[in-house]
Design an enzyme around this catalytic site. Structure first.
Site, short mmCIF file in Angstrom:
data_model
loop_
_atom_site.label_atom_id
_atom_site.label_comp_id
_atom_site.label_asym_id
_atom_site.label_seq_id
_atom_site.Cartn_x
_atom_site.Cartn_y
_atom_site.Cartn_z
N TYR A 14 -6.04 -13.35 25.10
CA TYR A 14 -5.45 -14.20 26.10
C TYR A 14 -4.40 -13.49 27.01
CZ TYR A 14 -7.33 -18.00 23.56
OH TYR A 14 -8.12 -19.06 22.87
N HIS A 19 -2.20 -18.48 32.13
CA HIS A 19 -1.35 -19.22 31.14
C HIS A 19 -0.54 -18.37 30.52
CE1 HIS A 19 -1.63 -23.15 30.18
NE2 HIS A 19 -2.08 -23.23 29.11
N ASN A 70 -0.07 -25.28 23.53
CA ASN A 70 -0.09 -26.59 23.19
C ASN A 70 1.00 -27.16 21.97
OD1 ASN A 70 -1.68 -26.76 25.31
ND2 ASN A 70 -3.33 -27.80 24.14
N ASP A 95 3.55 -20.83 33.50
CA ASP A 95 2.71 -21.09 34.63
C ASP A 95 2.82 -22.37 35.33
OD1 ASP A 95 1.69 -21.61 32.06
OD2 ASP A 95 -0.02 -22.32 33.24
N ASN A 116 1.10 -29.31 28.46
CA ASN A 116 1.34 -29.61 26.91
C ASN A 116 2.26 -28.76 26.30
OD1 ASN A 116 -0.76 -31.87 27.09
ND2 ASN A 116 -2.27 -30.41 26.95
#
Length: 201
Positions: A14, A19, A70, A95, A116
């Site tokens: 990631y 994100h 989240n 973001d 979230n």
């Protein structure tokens, strides 16, 4: 002490996602101000130190939650309780789908707008914290949002993204001094959003 949080996901796959621009921003801040090393703390990675400002040296703690985006509030809440940091001394960089790519807004309080990570932080923190909203734009269809934010920042956007993260890092002394309007103004001046006339500050 100022707690500066970046939102993102901890796995290497990631790392360069849209994100994860909050994590990437914290890396820029740590590098510019020689903070660190990063250590496993508060269910995430943390580093801290002192930043010289035009008023007085200010202590800061940077935190990248390792709880996944989240559930970011678990890490933020733990760090805030440990150091007794009130909500108004917490700044969260994340973001923002509702801002055009390259735009930046510092905001205090408000709703989570479906984010979230912010929802989780609000559940673990009493009071209103500040959000550093880094615009990534919207894919145009809510069904495409997940794939969009979990895709790497494209090559065409890496220029403005790098400039904006650098501008935020360079302007952190104003943030540490609680000169929030000046911080917003300087970031916008140093890294005008794509398509904006650079003489328009």
């Amino acid at each position: 002490m100022l707690l500066i949080v970046g939102l993102g996901n901890p796995d290497a796959k990631y790392k360069k996602n849209r994100h994860n621009i909050g994590f990437l921003t914290l890396d820029e801040i740590a590098d510019r101000w020689s903070l660190g090393p990063w250590k496993a703390r508060f269910q995430g990675a943390a580093c801290g130190g002192t930043i010289d400002t035009d008023k007085a040296p200010q202590k800061v703690l940077l935190l990248k939650p390792g709880t996944y985006y989240n559930e970011s509030g678990r890490a933020v809440g733990e760090a805030a309780r440990y150091f007794n940091i009130p909500a108004d001394k917490i700044v969260v960089f994340h973001d923002e789908l509702d801002l055009a790519p390259g735009k930046f807004r510092l905001k205090t309080g408000g709703g989570h707008a479906g984010n979230n990570g912010l929802r989780s932080i609000k559940a673990h923190i009493d009071g209103e914290f500040r959000r550093g909203r880094i615009g990534i734009g919207h894919p145009g269809d809510k069904n495409r949002v997940t794939g969009y934010v979990l895709s790497d920042i494209p090559k065409a956007d890496q220029g403005w993204a790098g400039d904006l993260m650098d501008a935020i890092a360079r302007s952190v002394p104003l943030l540490a001094n609680e000169d929030y309007d000046a911080f917003q103004t300087r970031v916008t001046h140093l890294a005008p959003a794509p398509g904006k006339d650079e003489t328009d500050s």
